[in-house]
Design a protein around this motif. Structure first.
Motif, short mmCIF file in Angstrom:
data_model
loop_
_atom_site.label_atom_id
_atom_site.label_comp_id
_atom_site.label_asym_id
_atom_site.label_seq_id
_atom_site.Cartn_x
_atom_site.Cartn_y
_atom_site.Cartn_z
N ALA A 195 0.86 -1.19 0.00
CA ALA A 195 0.00 0.00 0.00
C ALA A 195 0.89 1.23 0.00
O ALA A 195 1.98 1.21 0.58
N HIS A 196 0.44 2.30 -0.64
CA HIS A 196 1.27 3.52 -0.67
C HIS A 196 0.93 4.42 0.51
O HIS A 196 -0.24 4.55 0.89
N VAL A 197 1.96 5.08 1.06
CA VAL A 197 1.75 5.91 2.26
C VAL A 197 1.49 7.38 1.90
O VAL A 197 0.94 8.12 2.73
N ASN A 219 -8.77 7.90 3.10
CA ASN A 219 -9.12 6.77 2.23
C ASN A 219 -7.97 6.44 1.29
O ASN A 219 -7.64 5.28 1.07
N ASP A 220 -7.33 7.49 0.75
CA ASP A 220 -6.25 7.37 -0.24
C ASP A 220 -4.95 7.88 0.37
O ASP A 220 -4.63 9.03 0.22
N ASN A 221 -4.13 7.11 1.10
CA ASN A 221 -4.35 5.69 1.21
C ASN A 221 -3.98 5.19 2.59
O ASN A 221 -3.39 4.14 2.76
N ALA A 222 -4.37 5.99 3.63
CA ALA A 222 -4.18 5.49 4.99
C ALA A 222 -4.97 4.19 5.17
O ALA A 222 -4.54 3.30 5.90
N ALA A 225 5.72 7.85 -2.83
CA ALA A 225 5.66 8.51 -4.14
C ALA A 225 4.82 7.79 -5.19
O ALA A 225 5.11 7.82 -6.37
N GLU A 226 3.73 7.15 -4.72
CA GLU A 226 2.81 6.53 -5.69
C GLU A 226 2.08 7.59 -6.48
O GLU A 226 1.86 7.45 -7.68
N GLU A 227 1.70 8.66 -5.79
CA GLU A 227 0.81 9.67 -6.39
C GLU A 227 1.49 10.51 -7.46
O GLU A 227 0.84 11.30 -8.13
N VAL A 228 2.80 10.41 -7.60
CA VAL A 228 3.49 11.21 -8.62
C VAL A 228 4.09 10.34 -9.72
O VAL A 228 5.01 10.75 -10.41
N PHE A 286 -3.35 -2.70 -1.99
CA PHE A 286 -4.47 -2.09 -1.26
C PHE A 286 -4.45 -0.58 -1.50
O PHE A 286 -3.50 0.09 -1.12
N ASP A 287 -5.47 -0.06 -2.15
CA ASP A 287 -5.49 1.37 -2.47
C ASP A 287 -6.93 1.88 -2.45
O ASP A 287 -7.75 1.40 -3.23
N ASN A 288 -7.23 2.82 -1.58
CA ASN A 288 -8.59 3.36 -1.47
C ASN A 288 -9.59 2.27 -1.07
O ASN A 288 -10.54 1.99 -1.79
N ILE A 289 -9.40 1.67 0.10
CA ILE A 289 -10.30 0.58 0.51
C ILE A 289 -11.19 0.99 1.69
O ILE A 289 -11.74 0.12 2.36
ZN LIG Z 1 -3.86 6.06 -3.98
#
Ligand SMILES: [Zn+2]
Length: 400
Positions: free
Chosen positions: A149-151, A229-232, A262-265, A289-292
């Motif tokens: 999962a991305h932080v 949600n995205d993405n805690a 750095a998933e979002e970039v 796991f992303d936006n669950i």
């Molecule tokens: Zn995300």
């Protein structure tokens, strides 16, 4: 049936509220990674982190790409304006080259990233990795499962306004189509000498300009969201599963826990992880796991905004079987063509991959990249359901 809610709630609070907005490559992202590392260290025998550099936004690369196509489109308009006096063939040829170049770079950037990212200012980011060896088997007897999962959290931008976000995909595909139209028109004018066709390029030029204005506005005015949600939500599930499995390890299956930065970039963390560890995880199954944390829990069966990649059919079948055995969970399959997640580089590089998400009734991500992505709008039960599904899949892969 394990209950992860207490653990999930604790991690959500720290990530989404105590740390809060944690933009890619920022100091807050580093604090979130340090928190994840400490949590994993408390329960797993092997935990480490890996540093890498990331651009601060994907917008700059997209501005270059859109800009190339825009110059091409304007060359076509200029050719049309000059039509009575000149053939426009030179301008058409220039548009052809610029348009093809823009499309080629866009396809690379949208699927693997890193093509242009290195041109821009770099920031430090990192992945945190923990490994849980199986209880009985020698390592190497069963394929590992990688839970990831991305932080980092993203900036809000007008294209994510909840009132219009259902058009996000259309806006993006319109940009791609606009870009593709430039070389097509260029070729047509070059072949036929009918420079008046260049007037058509006003449409893609306007579309590209609007898209570029939105990107700039987001980078200049937008601020990082709390990313509950995205993405805690995804990180909380991953940490809860690490704690749970540390107490009851699988017999044969090694588990890797990977918190990416750095998933979002541009999926930079996952690309770095695959570069370093892809060779030793060739047979692994990737769970993303992303936006669950809000809406209906789902497992994705496809991934990709331009080209649709099918996720692993074995993992999809397993998820479907377990979902069918638990109708009370309400878990369904979903196609993800809305955005790129860390699942995309994994599936493109041939890894067995499945992704988990939660969607509202319209198939969208609630509060996606918007300031309302806050802790009070996240539903721990939904995250708990996804964690239960993942746990059941791993137990099954471990031999029941
Ligand atoms: Zn995300």
């Amino acid at each position: 049936m394990p209950d992860f809610s207490g653990r999930i709630r604790r991690h959500l609070q720290v990530l989404a509220e105590d740390i809060g907005p944690r933009g890619s490559g920022t100091e807050a992202e580093a604090r979130a990674a340090a928190y994840v590392e400490a949590q994993l260290r408390a329960v797993l025998p092997r935990v480490w982190s890996e540093d890498f550099k990331t651009p601060g936004a994907y917008a700059w690369a997209y501005l270059v790409i859109y800009g190339l196509a825009l110059v091409g489109a304007l060359a076509l308009v200029a050719a049309a304006a000059a039509a009575p006096f000149a053939s426009g063939r030179g301008l058409a040829a220039a548009a052809l080259v610029l348009g093809v170049g823009a499309v080629v770079v866009l396809l690379r950037e949208n699927t693997t990233a890193g093509t242009l990212g290195g041109w821009f200012r770099q920031y430090p980011s990192r992945n945190v990795i923990g490994v849980l060896p199986p209880a009985e088997a020698e390592p190497g007897t069963a394929a590992p499962v990688v839970l990831s999962a991305h932080v980092d959290s993203a900036k809000w931008g007008l294209m994510f306004d909840p009132k219009g976000v259902h058009r996000f995909r259309a806006l993006f595909l319109g940009g791609v189509a606009s870009m593709a139209l430039v070389p097509v028109l260029g070729l047509a004018i070059w072949l036929t000498g009918r420079a008046v066709l260049g007037w058509i390029a006003v449409v893609p030029a306007a579309w590209l300009l609007v898209s570029m204005a939105l990107l700039v506005h987001r980078e200049v005015v937008g601020t990082y969201t709390p990313g509950a949600n995205d993405n805690a939500s995804g990180v909380a599930a991953m940490l809860a599963l690490a704690e749970y499995f540390a107490e009851r390890p699988p017999r044969r299956v090694p588990l890797w826990f990977v918190a990416t930065g750095a998933e979002e970039v541009g999926l930079v963390g996952m690309l770095d992880f695959l570069r370093r560890h892809g060779h030793e995880l060739r047979d692994a199954a990737f769970f993303i796991f992303d936006n669950i944390g809000s809406g209906h829990p789902k497992y994705a069966v496809t991934e990709g905004m331009i080209r649709s990649y099918r996720l692993d059919s074995g993992l999809i079948d397993l998820a479907a079987r377990i979902a069918a055995a638990h109708p009370e969970w309400g878990v369904r399959p979903a196609r993800n063509d809305l955005m790129s997640t860390d699942a995309l580089p994994a599936v493109r590089q041939g890894f067995r991959t499945i992704a988990f998400r939660a969607e509202d009734d319209r198939g969208l991500l609630p509060n996606w990249h918007w300031p309302t992505d806050t802790l009070d709008r996240v539903d721990v039960d939904v995250i708990n359901t996804v964690a239960r599904l993942a746990e059941a899949m791993i137990r099954e892969m471990d031999g029941g």
